[in-house]
Structure formats: C-alpha cells, structure tokens
Motif scaffolding. Sequence first.
Motif, PDB file in Angstrom:
ATOM      1  N   VAL A   8       0.826  -1.247   0.019  1.00 34.66           N
ATOM      2  CA  VAL A   8       0.020  -0.006  -0.006  1.00 34.66           C
ATOM      3  C   VAL A   8       0.899   0.954   0.063  1.00 34.66           C
ATOM      4  N   PRO A   9       0.468   2.214  -0.708  1.00 31.68           N
ATOM      5  CA  PRO A   9       1.406   3.394  -0.922  1.00 31.68           C
ATOM      6  C   PRO A   9       1.531   4.264   0.481  1.00 31.68           C
ATOM      7  N   SER A  24       9.424  16.398   7.532  1.00 32.46           N
ATOM      8  CA  SER A  24       8.423  15.132   7.679  1.00 32.46           C
ATOM      9  C   SER A  24       8.442  14.054   6.800  1.00 32.46           C
ATOM     10  N   LEU A  25       8.544  14.376   5.258  1.00 36.60           N
ATOM     11  CA  LEU A  25       8.802  13.395   4.267  1.00 36.60           C
ATOM     12  C   LEU A  25      10.005  12.348   4.561  1.00 36.60           C
ATOM     13  N   ARG A  52      14.622   5.415  -7.862  1.00 34.03           N
ATOM     14  CA  ARG A  52      13.462   4.262  -7.990  1.00 34.03           C
ATOM     15  C   ARG A  52      12.533   4.210  -6.611  1.00 34.03           C
ATOM     16  N   ILE A  53      13.431   4.494  -5.541  1.00 32.41           N
ATOM     17  CA  ILE A  53      12.720   4.380  -4.394  1.00 32.41           C
ATOM     18  C   ILE A  53      11.506   5.871  -4.209  1.00 32.41           C
ATOM     19  N   ALA A  54      12.280   6.913  -4.478  1.00 33.00           N
ATOM     20  CA  ALA A  54      11.450   7.951  -4.568  1.00 33.00           C
ATOM     21  C   ALA A  54      10.012   7.819  -5.340  1.00 33.00           C
ATOM     22  N   GLU A  55      10.150   7.432  -6.623  1.00 33.22           N
ATOM     23  CA  GLU A  55       8.898   6.949  -7.536  1.00 33.22           C
ATOM     24  C   GLU A  55       8.122   6.048  -6.759  1.00 33.22           C
ATOM     25  N   GLN A  56       8.417   4.967  -6.113  1.00 38.99           N
ATOM     26  CA  GLN A  56       7.700   4.092  -5.378  1.00 38.99           C
ATOM     27  C   GLN A  56       6.977   4.605  -4.289  1.00 38.99           C
ATOM     28  N   LEU A  57       7.785   5.503  -3.551  1.00 36.89           N
ATOM     29  CA  LEU A  57       6.993   6.254  -2.468  1.00 36.89           C
ATOM     30  C   LEU A  57       6.061   7.383  -2.769  1.00 36.89           C
ATOM     31  N   GLY A  58       6.338   7.747  -4.178  1.00 37.36           N
ATOM     32  CA  GLY A  58       5.219   8.830  -4.400  1.00 37.36           C
ATOM     33  C   GLY A  58       5.745  10.407  -4.052  1.00 37.36           C
ATOM     34  N   ILE A  59       7.157  10.559  -3.815  1.00 37.12           N
ATOM     35  CA  ILE A  59       7.602  11.880  -3.283  1.00 37.12           C
ATOM     36  C   ILE A  59       9.153  12.093  -4.160  1.00 37.12           C
ATOM     37  N   SER A  60       9.404  13.108  -4.070  1.00 38.33           N
ATOM     38  CA  SER A  60      10.751  13.713  -4.725  1.00 38.33           C
ATOM     39  C   SER A  60      11.915  13.036  -4.242  1.00 38.33           C
TER      40      SER A  60
END
Length: 249
Positions: A8-9, A24-25, A52-60
């Motif tokens: 889950v995201p 916080s991010l 790739r990690i940033a992409e999967q977490l949906g953040i920069s």
Amino acid sequence: MTGIDFGVPTFAPAVSALDATPMSLAERAIKAVRGAVRSGALIPGELYSVYRIAEQLGISRSPVREALLRLAETGMIKFERNRGFRVVLPTPHDIAEIFAIRLALEVPAVRRATLQADIRDRRALRQQYAAMEEAAQIDDEPTFEHHDQKLHALLIDIEGNNRTKNIINNLRDATRLVGASTVRSDRSLLEVLVDHLPIVEAFEAANPEAAAIAMDCHLRTTGRLLLSQALRQSGKQDEELAIWEQLID
C-alpha cells in the motif's frame, strides 16, 4: 537493480502543510525503508536506486536522499557513487558494537523509566508482555517481534529520550539483517519471552536496580547469541569470546 514492492502506498496524494515539509517526508521515508528492510523487501547486497525508491513512495528524491543519508550514518546502508545504495549486512564486530551501545543506553534508561513510571505505564508494559506471550503460544514470530520491540520502545518513551529511542530502533533493525532474531536457531519464542519477564516484574515492583540488572542480562544474552550466529555465518566462530571481551566485558 531490484525494485521494491512497498504494498500500500506509504504517502497519500494530499498531505497537510506540516506533513509536507521536507523533514516530515524524510522521516516517513526512513520509516518506509526500515520497514522494507524488516520485511525482506530490501535485500542486503542488492543495488537500489534512489530515484526508483522516490518513485515508488510517490515523493521527490530530496527527502529520500535525506532519509538514506541518515540511515547511512547508522551503518544500515552504504552509498555507491553515481550508482545507488545497498543494505549492509552487519559484521560480527558490528554486532558486538551494537550491543555495547545498547547496554550503555538501555540499562540506565530502564532504571530511570522504572523510577518515573506510574500505574498506567506499568499496566501498559504488562500488556505488551501479555501480547508477546499470546504470540509465543501460537508460534507467531512476526507478532511476537512487533510487541518485543514495542516493549523496549515503551521503556524508552517513559524515560523520555526520543534520540535514544531512534538510535535503538536503528540498531535493532541492523541486527535483524543477521537473522530476524535468535529465535529458531538458538531459542524458542517462549524462551525469549521468559528472558523478558524479570524486566517486567522489576518494573512493576518499582525496583529500578533490579530492572537495570535484568535488562543488562537480557541484552548480554541476546547479543552473545546474535554474535554467535554472525560468526557461524562467516565461519569464524572461534573469535566470539575475543570480540565480545574487546568491546563489552
């Protein structure tokens, strides 16, 4: 490079102004990466991409890079220039260092927590122990480990030092890479459970010295067993006593 399935995201599409701050991010990225290490989604030795990690977490990438830099300070990961990062498997010497630090932090922390605790704190600790006991009875190792960690964290929360709690959580995660715990190869869940009982009983009795002694004994037992595991994996088991005495005894 291997991707990671975080399920889950971790991050919702919209967050409040406070949650959207870079710090916080970064904290949330640390939690996600540590969770992936615990679950085995991040495998020691594999090369992973920050992008790739940033992409999967949906953040920069910026907060992810900040999170990974902070995890690198704990020794959990290692960067490779212009390539990415790897999760680092701790060496036997690392294991001994980790338990030397835990002994230095957790023993006085449990002493102070026992002095400061009120009846609600003592009830909460017993509830964590009861949850460990229930998991042990049905041989549920993940649930047992979850409540084991919460029991230790609760003592640090009562003592009131968040930095200590963060350091200990990182150190526990590092030792989990050797093998989730000493369970299966060295001890049963019930044996680990019983090892915690003197801590809980001394805490309930408001006896700080007994609680500190019990924590010291528990950490030394666990540390020696994990060190032995790591040395067996490296084929150097005859070095156990020398490593332990050099850093702890």
